[in-house]
Design a protein around this motif. Structure first.
Motif, PDB file in Angstrom:
ATOM      1  N   TYR A  79       0.833  -1.294  -0.138  1.00 33.89           N
ATOM      2  CA  TYR A  79       0.057  -0.044  -0.065  1.00 33.89           C
ATOM      3  C   TYR A  79       0.914   1.192   0.038  1.00 33.89           C
ATOM      4  CZ  TYR A  79      -4.377  -2.460   0.617  1.00 33.89           C
ATOM      5  OH  TYR A  79      -5.678  -3.059   0.442  1.00 33.89           O
ATOM      6  N   LYS A  80       1.971   1.333   0.899  1.00 29.91           N
ATOM      7  CA  LYS A  80       2.529   2.508   0.584  1.00 29.91           C
ATOM      8  C   LYS A  80       3.338   2.705  -0.544  1.00 29.91           C
ATOM      9  CE  LYS A  80       4.266   2.484   5.522  1.00 29.91           C
ATOM     10  NZ  LYS A  80       5.310   2.484   6.478  1.00 29.91           N
ATOM     11  N   LEU A  81       4.028   1.703  -1.208  1.00 31.01           N
ATOM     12  CA  LEU A  81       4.410   1.797  -2.443  1.00 31.01           C
ATOM     13  C   LEU A  81       3.389   2.212  -3.521  1.00 31.01           C
ATOM     14  CD1 LEU A  81       6.929   1.464  -4.070  1.00 31.01           C
ATOM     15  CD2 LEU A  81       6.472  -0.927  -4.576  1.00 31.01           C
ATOM     16  N   HIS A  82       2.178   1.591  -3.360  1.00 32.50           N
ATOM     17  CA  HIS A  82       1.017   1.910  -4.435  1.00 32.50           C
ATOM     18  C   HIS A  82       0.820   3.568  -4.212  1.00 32.50           C
ATOM     19  CE1 HIS A  82      -3.305   2.935  -4.886  1.00 32.50           C
ATOM     20  NE2 HIS A  82      -3.070   2.141  -6.167  1.00 32.50           N
ATOM     21  N   ASP A  83       0.797   4.123  -2.950  1.00 32.01           N
ATOM     22  CA  ASP A  83       0.482   5.356  -2.748  1.00 32.01           C
ATOM     23  C   ASP A  83       1.529   6.362  -3.119  1.00 32.01           C
ATOM     24  OD1 ASP A  83      -1.849   4.558  -1.533  1.00 32.01           O
ATOM     25  OD2 ASP A  83      -0.987   4.650   0.605  1.00 32.01           O
TER      26      ASP A  83
ATOM     27  N   ASP B 129      -7.325  -7.297   5.871  1.00 28.93           N
ATOM     28  CA  ASP B 129      -6.867  -6.189   5.323  1.00 28.93           C
ATOM     29  C   ASP B 129      -7.976  -4.842   5.755  1.00 28.93           C
ATOM     30  OD1 ASP B 129      -6.157  -3.876   4.138  1.00 28.93           O
ATOM     31  OD2 ASP B 129      -6.286  -4.736   2.073  1.00 28.93           O
ATOM     32  N   PRO B 130      -7.293  -4.130   6.695  1.00 30.52           N
ATOM     33  CA  PRO B 130      -8.348  -3.181   7.222  1.00 30.52           C
ATOM     34  C   PRO B 130      -9.074  -2.165   6.271  1.00 30.52           C
ATOM     35  CG  PRO B 130      -6.060  -2.585   7.622  1.00 30.52           C
ATOM     36  CD  PRO B 130      -6.217  -3.885   7.374  1.00 30.52           C
ATOM     37  N   ASN B 131      -8.451  -2.312   5.083  1.00 35.81           N
ATOM     38  CA  ASN B 131      -8.893  -1.390   3.979  1.00 35.81           C
ATOM     39  C   ASN B 131     -10.276  -2.188   3.213  1.00 35.81           C
ATOM     40  OD1 ASN B 131      -7.021   0.899   3.947  1.00 35.81           O
ATOM     41  ND2 ASN B 131      -5.340  -0.641   3.289  1.00 35.81           N
ATOM     42  N   TYR B 132     -10.285  -3.231   3.271  1.00 36.92           N
ATOM     43  CA  TYR B 132     -11.512  -4.179   2.945  1.00 36.92           C
ATOM     44  C   TYR B 132     -11.855  -5.161   3.926  1.00 36.92           C
ATOM     45  CZ  TYR B 132      -9.470  -2.745  -1.804  1.00 36.92           C
ATOM     46  OH  TYR B 132      -9.165  -2.133  -2.982  1.00 36.92           O
ATOM     47  N   ALA B 133     -12.285  -4.489   5.183  1.00 37.59           N
ATOM     48  CA  ALA B 133     -12.682  -5.195   6.366  1.00 37.59           C
ATOM     49  C   ALA B 133     -14.074  -5.888   6.004  1.00 37.59           C
ATOM     50  CB  ALA B 133     -12.790  -4.327   7.341  1.00 37.59           C
TER      51      ALA B 133
ATOM     52  N   GLU C 288     -13.825 -11.167  -3.584  1.00 39.53           N
ATOM     53  CA  GLU C 288     -14.237  -9.985  -3.824  1.00 39.53           C
ATOM     54  C   GLU C 288     -13.303  -8.740  -3.936  1.00 39.53           C
ATOM     55  OE1 GLU C 288     -18.652 -10.380  -1.497  1.00 39.53           O
ATOM     56  OE2 GLU C 288     -16.759  -9.901  -0.379  1.00 39.53           O
ATOM     57  N   VAL C 289     -12.352  -9.052  -2.787  1.00 43.35           N
ATOM     58  CA  VAL C 289     -11.127  -8.146  -2.838  1.00 43.35           C
ATOM     59  C   VAL C 289     -10.422  -8.096  -4.175  1.00 43.35           C
ATOM     60  CG1 VAL C 289      -8.892  -7.260  -1.922  1.00 43.35           C
ATOM     61  CG2 VAL C 289     -10.841  -8.054  -0.437  1.00 43.35           C
ATOM     62  N   LYS C 290     -10.088  -9.388  -4.737  1.00 45.20           N
ATOM     63  CA  LYS C 290      -9.504  -9.568  -5.991  1.00 45.20           C
ATOM     64  C   LYS C 290     -10.147  -8.640  -6.961  1.00 45.20           C
ATOM     65  CE  LYS C 290      -6.832 -12.723  -8.523  1.00 45.20           C
ATOM     66  NZ  LYS C 290      -6.109 -14.096  -8.710  1.00 45.20           N
ATOM     67  N   GLU C 291     -11.243  -9.079  -7.150  1.00 44.88           N
ATOM     68  CA  GLU C 291     -12.240  -8.106  -8.161  1.00 44.88           C
ATOM     69  C   GLU C 291     -12.117  -6.715  -8.132  1.00 44.88           C
ATOM     70  OE1 GLU C 291     -16.949  -7.749  -9.633  1.00 44.88           O
ATOM     71  OE2 GLU C 291     -16.185  -9.204  -7.985  1.00 44.88           O
ATOM     72  N   LYS C 292     -12.188  -6.252  -6.869  1.00 41.39           N
ATOM     73  CA  LYS C 292     -11.736  -4.866  -6.684  1.00 41.39           C
ATOM     74  C   LYS C 292     -10.350  -4.683  -6.974  1.00 41.39           C
ATOM     75  CE  LYS C 292     -15.340  -4.136  -3.062  1.00 41.39           C
ATOM     76  NZ  LYS C 292     -16.149  -3.209  -3.900  1.00 41.39           N
ATOM     77  N   LEU C 293      -9.669  -5.348  -6.579  1.00 41.13           N
ATOM     78  CA  LEU C 293      -8.401  -4.807  -6.913  1.00 41.13           C
ATOM     79  C   LEU C 293      -8.124  -4.895  -8.720  1.00 41.13           C
ATOM     80  CD1 LEU C 293      -6.176  -6.870  -4.298  1.00 41.13           C
ATOM     81  CD2 LEU C 293      -6.381  -4.330  -4.353  1.00 41.13           C
ATOM     82  N   TYR C 294      -8.561  -5.874  -9.350  1.00 50.31           N
ATOM     83  CA  TYR C 294      -8.439  -5.986 -10.722  1.00 50.31           C
ATOM     84  C   TYR C 294      -8.890  -4.687 -11.295  1.00 50.31           C
ATOM     85  CZ  TYR C 294      -6.554 -10.388 -11.639  1.00 50.31           C
ATOM     86  OH  TYR C 294      -5.798 -11.592 -11.966  1.00 50.31           O
ATOM     87  N   HIS C 295     -10.168  -4.323 -10.718  1.00 50.49           N
ATOM     88  CA  HIS C 295     -10.795  -2.826 -11.318  1.00 50.49           C
ATOM     89  C   HIS C 295      -9.731  -1.677 -11.236  1.00 50.49           C
ATOM     90  CE1 HIS C 295     -14.577  -4.402 -12.878  1.00 50.49           C
ATOM     91  NE2 HIS C 295     -14.743  -5.127 -11.918  1.00 50.49           N
ATOM     92  N   LEU C 296      -9.303  -1.825  -9.998  1.00 48.56           N
ATOM     93  CA  LEU C 296      -8.315  -0.637  -9.627  1.00 48.56           C
ATOM     94  C   LEU C 296      -6.980  -0.805 -10.554  1.00 48.56           C
ATOM     95  CD1 LEU C 296      -7.389   1.653  -7.760  1.00 48.56           C
ATOM     96  CD2 LEU C 296      -6.315  -0.078  -6.126  1.00 48.56           C
ATOM     97  N   ILE C 297      -6.503  -2.028 -10.564  1.00 49.19           N
ATOM     98  CA  ILE C 297      -5.237  -2.162 -11.632  1.00 49.19           C
ATOM     99  C   ILE C 297      -5.525  -1.733 -13.160  1.00 49.19           C
ATOM    100  CG2 ILE C 297      -3.570  -3.741 -12.142  1.00 49.19           C
ATOM    101  CD1 ILE C 297      -4.168  -5.159  -9.772  1.00 49.19           C
TER     102      ILE C 297
END
Length: 1932
Positions: free
Chosen positions: A1164-1168, A1200-1204, A1210-1219
């Motif tokens: 997350y730090k590197l992503h930000d 993951d507190p960001n996806y509590a 579901e998280v992988k799907e959201k991550l794919y959309h973000l990526i």
């Protein structure tokens, strides 16, 4: 004014004294000289008198200077305080607590006093606390102000003398508030009148706060002094005219200025401001109210004409405070300064003030016309006459600023019988002359005729004092006007028997003397008395004279109660004497007036509490001590007080009783003074009676205080506020202990539950008691302290009035601390003080702790003082007090719980104190004192912890309490104010000298407590790992060495109990990550951690030794990475370094510790970080790391507190959309498409979400469309080397490949890197750095461009792929990079540096592929190859061809595209002005020497020929297309390009493309010689561009110096001398003595002449090197490698046709392809340039008459090496590498040269004819001079370089006149008969088939000797012409 008169008298007296002194001293001197018989004369005496006078003056001057210096010293002290405070504040220094200008010693005072000093010092420096501990500075309210006034200029010219009266006017009250100030202006102008300093300045004094309102105006009345009527004609009168006998004061104009904004600043220093007043005029009758008309803006006025923005210019400044002090501070300002008084008394009346002024306002009058049609010109004359009817001299003041006069003349209103003057006159009379004095007003008519005198026609008068002695009443008086025309009648004042007004009771209203009056005539005046000695009050006079009228005493006392305050205060002493005389009889009994007298006394005492008269309290004290003589009044006064106390319940009127209680201090002063006078007189009689009366009074007071009724609360409050002063007074008549008992009984009589008003009053009373004399007595203090603590405890628990509670505690603590220090200094022990501390501790300490704990989080104003009280209490405690406290808390039953609760609260409070900023950050002194006290307290608090709450035998252990203690100790040790390394060295040394390093002391305390735990240590694992880690991170080496061992104990303890130390490991890793990021720890800590713990593990050799050592090593490596990360955690310039460190950490957590949560945190730090830098592609790859950890099939919840609460899928799907979104923003659609496909499959086959599927497919289609349509700039890549030991470990002495930003070139990248490493030095060379740089302490960065090498994939390898698809993979999905560095080998030819310019090519491979999760990756492998010059030339030509083909394709598809890039690129290639272009290749590589010396490179030579041929065809096509597209404005340039292209082709000759035969392959190609030696290059290579982005093979080096020679870079003359044998050349190719190497061709002794044919054994001997010349090919960019491998390069074909063409006309492009004949053509047999067994003759050489052979004869001693076999056809050894197979040279007939002369030197290249005996072989060429050096290569170190832009600037933008090559020998012009033939022919290079010998061969028979070495012409065959005409196809 009285003061001014006295001052003037003193000055006169002083002057008289000085003259007498002069006379006296002169007489002494005269007598002495006479006795000495010295002759004396008048001048000598006068000189001596002056000398004596000057000495006396010097003494007086010294005295004045001394007074001034004293004032200056006081101001300097104040200034020094402010300066020091402000300096510390502005520089950010610590606050230095000061008392005055002196620093305080904290050891000499209590913490509470130190806190108060800090508060005052902070207020002086205008500091403020972030927690609100500082109150706003309570500045003393300024009651008096003064207005400095100065008139600077007068902008009007009136023509006569002028008087301007300035005054202050209150528009709201419509009255003047000051006298008038006069400034006189002469008729010549303002400047001519200023005779002395400050005559135009004044100070309006004694302005109160109520006066400084927004309605205050400065009013200026301008009066003309002169003729009655003034006209402009009067200006022209004779200057010598006599002075006027009659002058009149006439109104001229009025100006006003509002001062509201300026006077609004009632505090602080105000600046002097300047104003310009506009003068206005109106009707004369309205002159008295013209200022009001102007203020109200009625418009009944007009401005006086003057210059713009000009008028009366004045400056004003507001002064504050006591006038006396202001005068002392500004002595020069007040020199000769007149003071303008306020109309009335000031707000503060000082006892010493003496003022006796009566103001008479001449307001208006009503006069009869007297039978005349016009009104009178009335002038009023005012005089003052005393009781003896004499005029009082100099007592009238029309205004300040002038001397007093005996009479005052008013202004004149022209022809008006109802004039209004509004003139204020001050009358200053001695007090003794007021009785019987009166004021007379005389009225005169003034004629306009100057000669006529003023005519008296009436008068008025007013008496100043009545018969009772009361001065005339203030207010308006209507005066009778008595008629009188004879002034003599007024001399005897016969009118005094008449009344002056209707209210005059002294005059006889019925009398009718010689003065008559009209009832219609009247004059109105107003009077105002400002006197400290005179009174207008008849009631007051009757009280003072009570004995005259005893029957009126009661009435007088009643009236005095209603009397004004000023009148009572003025006559205070006389009033008190009269009252005490009326209060009691001579025997002490009361009178009938006693009660009323007591009320009057109380009223007077209450009056003195007002601020206006507070300065009269000393007057009253002085009266009581010195003048009071009523020895018997104490009885009556006590009775009256008791009566008030008893009377409280029986009356609703509490105000008189409250006044009594408020005045108790003065009442008891009178009681005690009266009793002492009585005791003195009677020897102490009736003492018991007095005590009884006294106790009765206090008994009554106690009873009153016990009553709980709302109606009497104010009365009780009044008593409590004043009673403390009474107790202090009673010490004089009662024992101290008895007085204390009275005080305690009064406090205890109060009810427990009190309203807030009474609580406040009670605490104020307690505070006054503990600061009184009662508290200084030991016994009294014991009683008072116990009582005060009882009340304090109650109110602290209820948190009532905490401010007062802390003030009381502070006073107690300060007193006890001071007493104890005095005892210590004297060596005494005061048990009373010790007992008092114990009393205070036991009664208040626990509730104090509780109160602090409750309110410390609340932002209250009192917390600072409350904490100071707490620390001050701890400061007084010793070991005995602590033991007493423990015993008290545990009680007789030894219950641990109260003690535990107390300790927990103490620990919590201490933690809050060290964690929160209770005091401002710069209060270092008090913080250090508090920390030192707390450290000692913690040592005491640890005792009950170890002895009461750790019982190993009984197994009792309180983990909660111990944990709280350890946490407190850690917080104490790590608090910010104790981190000494942050301080300066001086401050650090002072702190250590005074207190030591308190962190170390606390650390050893922690170790001591830890060591006592034994088996209980396990309770603190893992909870205390983090806190103890924080302790070890404190940068104190001794502390670290001591506390690091705790971790070994923890690991060992957990290992014993649980079999591992995973909890210690996990907690240590987690906390390290957090603490290091908080800027804790350093590299020394890393070393100590590793060394100490490893030594401990190895020395004690536990069972877990291996796992422990491995864990310690891993933590050490983690520390290294964390420290690297922390060093770059701040600043945008460190963003790239931060990314690299984050990448290292996330890999470390994944690979070393497998800590997924830490791994995810850094993802997350590197992503930000990437998002903040707009690195969207890298951000997408970073999140892919997270997405790859997740599964589509898992339904487990993610941690993951960001996806509590989300599942993995579901998280992988959201991550794919973000990526995918990131890849879209980063234009990296190729990487997003696979994710879209994966999501599409998910939605289609698993989730069946067709709506999402539709969106995904649309997005996927958009991605495909973007790939084909969107513009994507190709990124540049840079190699960066970081050298030097100062770099961080993660980059030190490493190389990285950086991916540049969009459109970022090397210059911008270098600048960005320099920002990131500001102290680094950029290396200008691209050579590998030596050890001195690598191991230096500095920082060196080496930067160069690199070219990505595409990885093989189907798209790259496939043909006919759209460029935009394939182009992406040339710069992406790459991890190998090419870096080229030019290296000169051999001797550099300045005319053609290409010959010796080799390329050192380094292939770099990175650890990851670009693009990736970073924009830079470390280089993991690299290897270096050398590229020969001819090989690199091939790459360059490939690049040129590709680029032109690309441009042709683009402009064919888009004809309307901007043509400029196409034009500039063509011009850069064709019109190569800088380095000669392709011609340089011809001269460098198409020579006999090159063929002989480098046979192993001939494959590349042939390939270069083909590439040049291809390039010429493509250029021809490009020019044809350019000609079609070029607009009219570009056509001239196009024609220029055609001409240059023709010249280029002509200079190259006819290049035939030779197709490779079937039998020719790499197998049949001879191997190059194996290198057995290398030459060391010493040339400096100045590189500034890498091959990947440069289109120029050249312009790279300047001033190259090579130690070794290179044969094909030598000048021709030197080569002629040297000879071409390999033994004499220092070339980079080595000979090979192997039997398998190809043979070295042998040469004949002499070159053969024309027609000479050699044997087939040595066909290469007949070749001749072409004339060398400079060739510029800087416009030719390098191309990527051709698609075919090197083994596919075609070998020379079989024989070709012999062609030639003239250089004067370029051939048609379509003839190029057909000019190349093939072996299958049906032409007559031609001479074969590739000899075989059937052909033995070689082409003849031309004569070399002008080139003598200077070389030594070459011997043939080397055996020929073995020849590799060919696949299909066996060739002779001598024909394998014949240069004839590549280039044939055809020379023209010498007959064609006969017209040109021997100076022409023309090069015509053609294929060799089959009949050598009919041809002359001759090489000719164009010599081009070019002095440019090689530069701008593609491995530029730091300059930004853009390929296209640079090529355009270098080759296109330059004008042809400036950069066109100079042709020294122009090409020949052929005869007209040959033009048609030459235009249709093509020529090719002929490098000959011989050995390229430079020696002249003997001529053969039949050969023709050429007279000129320049040109030879060869007749052409007809069949060649016919063949050429058959060609019709376009070669492109």
């Amino acid at each position: 004014m009285e003061k001014q008169k006295r001052k003037a008298l003193m000055i006169d007296k002083d002057r008289k004294w000085s003259h007498e002194e002069v006379d006296k001293r002169r007489l002494q001197w005269f007598t002495q000289k006479r006795q000495e018989n010295v002759p004396l004369s008048g001048p000598i005496l006068q000189e001596k008198a002056s000398e004596i006078d000057s000495k006396i003056a010097e003494k007086k001057t010294l005295h004045v200077l001394e007074v001034g210096l004293n004032v200056l010293r006081r101001k300097m002290v104040s200034l020094e305080e402010n300066l020091l405070a402000n300096l510390h504040q502005k520089l950010g220094l610590d606050l230095v607590p000061r008392q005055g200008a002196e620093m305080v010693d904290p050891d000499t005072m209590s913490v509470v006093e130190l806190y108060q000093v800090h508060v005052l010092s902070a207020e002086n420096s205008q500091g403020a606390s972030s927690r609100g501990t500082l109150k706003k500075r309570e500045t003393k309210k300024v009651l008096t102000h003064h207005l400095y006034f100065c008139m600077r200029d007068f902008g009007h010219h009136i023509g006569e003398d002028t008087e301007i009266f300035f005054s202050l006017y209150d528009a709201k009250k419509q009255k003047y508030i000051s006298e008038r100030f006069l400034v006189r202006i002469s008729k010549e102008g303002f400047s001519n009148y200023v005779e002395k300093l400050h005559i135009n300045c004044t100070v309006f004094t004694d302005l109160g706060n109520a006066d400084l309102t927004k309605d205050i105006y400065l009013v200026a009345h301008v009066m003309r002094i002169g003729k009655m009527l003034y006209s402009e004609s009067s200006k022209k009168t004779d200057k010598n005219a006599p002075a006027l006998t009659q002058v009149f004061k006439r109104p001229h104009g009025v100006a006003v200025q509002n001062l509201g904004d300026m006077l609004n600043h009632k505090e602080g220093e105000s600046e002097e401001k300047e104003f310009t007043l506009k003068v206005h005029q109106g009707e004369e009758k309205d002159f008295h109210q013209l200022h009001e008309l102007i203020i109200r803006q009625t418009g009944k006025y007009s401005a006086l004409s003057c210059q713009p923005n000009y008028g009366i210019i004045v400056s004003l400044k507001l002064l504050h405070g006591d006038l006396k002090q202001i005068k002392e501070e500004n002595p020069l300002l007040f020199k000769n300064m007149s003071l303008t008084n306020k109309l009335g008394f000031p707000d503060v009346i000082m006892p010493g003030d003496v003022r006796n002024d009566l103001y008479l306002l001449l307001e208006k009058g009503e006069f009869e016309r007297g039978g005349k049609s016009t009104g009178k010109n009335i002038e009023v004359t005012v005089l003052v006459l005393d009781s003896e009817k004499n005029i009082v001299k100099n007592c009238l003041w029309g205004a300040s600023g002038l001397e007093g006069t005996s009479e005052y003349n008013s202004m004149i209103i022209y022809h008006h019988n109802s004039p209004s003057w509004a003139e204020n006159i001050r009358l200053t009379l001695p007090i003794d002359k007021f009785a019987g004095a009166h004021v007379r007003l005389e009225y005169r008519h003034c004629s306009t005729r100057e000669k006529n005198d003023k005519k008296l026609f009436g008068f008025s008068f007013i008496r100043l004092m009545d018969k009772e002695g009361a001065t005339v009443q203030d207010g308006q008086h209507e005066l009778y006007i008595y008629k009188c025309e004879d002034p003599d009648k007024l001399h005897n004042c016969g009118y005094l028997s008449l009344p002056y007004s209707c209210k005059d009771y002294e005059g006889n209203h019925e009398a009718s003397g010689s003065f008559s009056r009209s009832h219609r005539e009247v004059v109105v005046v107003k009077t105002l008395l400002c006197s400290t000695k005179l009174t207008q009050n008849v009631d007051l006079l009757s009280l003072l004279r009570w004995k005259s009228h005893p029957e009126r005493i009661q009435e007088s006392l009643q009236r005095v109660l209603r009397l004004g305050d000023e009148e009572l205060v003025k006559f205070l002493q006389d009033v008190l004497d009269a009252l005490f005389a009326l209060f009691s009889t001579e025997d002490g009994n009361s009178t009938q007036h006693s009660g009323l007298v007591f009320h009057v006394l109380v009223s007077i005492f209450s009056l003195l509490d007002e601020s206006k008269f507070q300065h009269f309290k000393p007057v009253l004290d002085a009266y009581i001590k010195e003048h009071f003589a009523a020895a018997l009044v104490y009885k009556g006064l006590l009775t009256s007080v008791q009566h008030c106390a008893d009377w409280v319940m029986s009356t609703d009127k509490q105000e008189p009783i409250q006044k009594c209680f408020k005045s108790l201090e003065y009442i008891f002063k009178l009681i005690i003074q009266s009793r002492m006078l009585f005791s003195r007189a009677t020897g102490g009689q009736y003492e018991d009676s007095f005590r009884r009366d006294l106790y009765s009074v206090f008994s009554a007071l106690n009873n009153m205080m016990a009553i709980a009724m709302p109606s009497i609360i104010s009365t009780q409050v009044a008593l409590l506020l004043s009673i403390s002063a009474v107790y202090e007074l009673l010490i004089d008549v009662l024992p101290v202990v008895e007085v204390t008992k009275l005080a305690v009984s009064l406090l205890d009589s109060l009810p427990r539950e009190l309203p807030a008003q009474l609580v406040q009053a009670k605490l104020i009373a307690i505070k006054n008691l503990v600061t009184s004399k009662l508290f200084q007595d030991d016994d009294s203090r014991n009683m008072l302290l116990a009582n005060a603590c009882k009340h304090l405890r109650y109110h602290l628990i209820h948190r009532d009035e905490l401010r007062l509670c802390t003030e009381i505690l502070g006073e107690i603590l300060s007193f006890l601390c001071k007493q104890r220090k005095q005892c210590e200094e004297q060596g005494k022990i005061n048990n009373c003080i010790h007992h008092d501390v114990d009393t205070l501790c036991v009664n208040t300490f626990d509730v104090l702790i509780q109160t602090v704990l409750i309110i410390i989080d609340k932002n209250t104003m009192v917390i600072g003082r409350l904490v100071a009280c707490l620390i001050g209490t701890l400061q007084l405690l010793d070991e005995f007090h602590y033991k007493r406290l423990w015993e008290t808390l545990m009680g007789p039953n030894h219950d641990r719980k109260p003690l535990k609760d107390f300790l927990m609260r103490v620990f919590l409070v201490f933690r809050e104190l060290v964690k929160q900023e209770v005091y401002p950050p710069d209060w270092l002194v008090i913080k250090m004192v508090a920390n030192n006290i707390m450290l000692k307290a913690l040592q005491e608090l640890a005792q009950p912890l170890a002895f009461k709450f750790l019982d190993i035998r009984a197994g009792y252990f309180d983990k909660e309490l111990w944990t709280s203690y350890f946490n407190l100790a850690v917080d104490y040790l790590t608090q910010q104010s104790l981190q000494l390394e942050q301080f300066s060295e001086v401050k650090r040394e002072k702190i250590i000298e005074k207190y030591g390093d308190m962190r170390v002391l606390m650390g050893f305390q922690i170790l001591s407590m830890w060591s006592q735990l034994g088996e209980h240590k396990l309770h603190f694992i893992p909870s205390m790992v983090g806190p103890f880690l924080e302790v070890t991170l404190v940068p104190e080496i001794e502390l670290r060495k001591a506390t690091l061992h705790i971790f070994f104990d923890m690991m060992e303890c957990e290992q014993k109990v649980r079999g591992n130390f995973r909890q210690v490991e996990s907690e240590l890793i987690d906390k390290l990550d957090i603490l290091i990021s908080e800027n804790k720890g350093d590299d020394e800590y890393r070393r100590l951690f590793n060394t100490i713990l490893l030594d401990r593990v190895q020395s004690e050799d536990p069972a877990w030794k291996d796992s422990g050592a491995a864990f310690i090593s891993s933590v050490t490596r983690l520390l290294e990475r964390l420290l690297d990360y922390r060093s770059v955690i701040q600043g945008d310039e460190n963003r790239d370094k931060r990314m690299s460190c984050t990448f290292n950490l996330l890999n470390f957590y994944k690979n070393e510790f497998n800590r997924k949560e830490m791994y995810l945190r850094y993802i997350y730090k590197l992503h930000d970080l990437h998002l903040s830098a707009d690195n969207f592609t890298e951000a997408g790859f970073t999140m892919m790391l997270y997405a790859d950890q997740l599964s589509w099939s898992s339904n487990a919840l993610v941690a993951d507190p960001n996806y509590a609460g989300y599942k993995e899928c579901e998280v992988k799907e959201k991550l794919y959309h973000l990526i995918i979104s990131h890849f879209d923003k980063g234009k990296c659609w190729e990487k997003g498409i696979p994710l879209l496909k994966e999501l599409a499959n998910l939605y289609e086959t698993q989730l069946f979400n067709y709506k999402a599927l539709s969106d995904i497919l649309k997005n996927q289609a958009k991605f495909y469309d973007n790939i084909l349509t969107q513009l994507r700039p190709e990124p540049e890549y840079f190699r960066v080397g970081f050298y030097g030991l100062s770099f961080p470990l993660f980059v030190r002495n490493k190389q990285f490949i950086y991916r540049g930003l969009e459109y970022e070139r090397i210059g911008a990248f270098t600048q960005r890197l320099q920002t990131e490493f500001p102290s680094a030095h950029i290396l200008m060379k691209n050579t590998p750095p030596d050890d001195s740089i690598v191991n230096s302490e500095g920082q060196f960065i080496q930067i160069s461009n690199v070219k990505p090498i595409p990885e093989p994939n189907p798209i790259i390898l496939a043909a006919d792929i759209p460029e935009k698809i394939a182009h992406f993979y040339h710069y992406n999905d790459v991890r190998r990079f090419q870096c080229d560095r030019p290296v000169n080998k051999g001797i550099v030819d300045k005319d053609n540096e290409i010959k010796t310019l080799w390329i050192e090519r380094t292939i770099l491979e990175t650890e990851s592929t670009f693009p990736g999760i970073l924009r830079c990756f470390e280089v993991i492998t690299r290897h270096t190859d050398e590229i020969a010059p001819v090989q690199y030339a091939c790459e360059t030509m490939e690049s040129v061809e590709k680029e032109v083909r690309h441009l042709i394709a683009v402009y064919t598809a888009e004809p309307k595209r901007n043509l400029n890039p196409f034009t500039m690129r063509l011009q850069g290639i064709i019109d190569a002005n800088v380095q000669g272009g392709i011609s340089k290749y011809q001269q460098a590589f198409f020579t006999q020497e090159f063929t002989k010396l480098f046979p192993e490179h001939m494959t590349h030579v042939y390939r270069l020929k083909n590439l040049i041929f291809d390039a010429m065809q493509v250029l021809a096509c490009g020019l044809e297309l350019h000609g079609k597209l070029a607009p009219a404005g570009v056509q001239p340039l196009h024609q220029r390009l055609l001409e240059r292209f023709a010249q280029l082709r002509q200079s190259l000759g006819s290049i035939s493309r030779l197709k490779r035969q079937q039998s020719e392959s790499i197998v049949n190609t001879p191997l190059p010689p194996l290198p057995i030696d290398k030459f060391h290059l010493t040339a400096e290579n100045h590189s500034n561009r890498s091959s990947g982005s440069s289109g120029v093979y050249g312009q790279l080096y300047e001033h190259q110096v090579l130690e070794n020679d290179d044969i094909y870079t030598k000048p021709m003359e030197f080569l002629d001398r040297l000879g071409p044998s390999r033994e004499n050349l220092t070339l980079p190719m080595m000979t090979n003595t192997s039997n398998t190497a190809p043979p070295i061709p042998q040469r004949e002794n002499r070159p053969r002449s024309q027609g000479f044919s050699t044997t087939p054994t040595n066909p290469v001997d007949s070749v001749r090197t072409p004339t060398r010349g400079s060739v510029d090919y800087s416009s030719l960019p390098p191309m990527k490698s051709r698609e075919s491998d090197s083994c596919d390069i075609p070998l020379p074909p079989k024989p070709t046709h012999s062609r030639e063409r003239s250089l004067t006309k370029p051939p048609s492009p379509r003839l190029l392809r057909h000019s190349l004949a093939t072996p299958t053509d049906g032409n007559p047999p031609l001479r074969n340039s590739w000899p075989d067994s059937s052909l033995e003759e070689a082409p003849p050489l031309p004569p070399r008459s002008h080139t003598p052979d200077k070389r030594p004869g070459s011997t043939n001693n080397e055996p020929p090496p073995n020849i590799p076999k060919r696949g299909q056809k066996k060739l002779s050894a001598t024909s394998i590498f014949s240069i004839e197979s590549i280039v044939d040279i055809s020379l023209e007939d010498s007959n064609h040269d006969s017209h040109l002369g021997s100076s022409s030197n023309s090069l015509t290249l053609s294929t060799t004819h089959a009949e050598p005996d009919n041809h002359d072989l001759r090489d000719s060429g164009i010599s081009i001079t070019d002095n440019s050096h090689l530069n701008n290569f593609n491995h530029t170190c730091y300059d930004e370089f853009d390929l296209r832009t640079h090529q355009q600037e270098m080759n296109i933008n330059a004008s042809p006149q400036e950069f066109s090559p100079k042709i020294e020998n122009p090409p020949p012009i052929p005869p007209k008969a040959m033009l048609g033939l030459h235009s249709s022919l093509n020529s090719s290079f002929d490098m000959g088939g011989g050995a390229g010998s430079l020696e002249r061969k003997p001529k053969k028979e039949g050969s023709v000797e050429v007279t000129s070495p320049g040109n030879y012409s060869v007749p052409k065959l007809q069949n060649e012409t016919q063949e050429a005409n058959k060609s019709n196809e376009n070669p492109c």
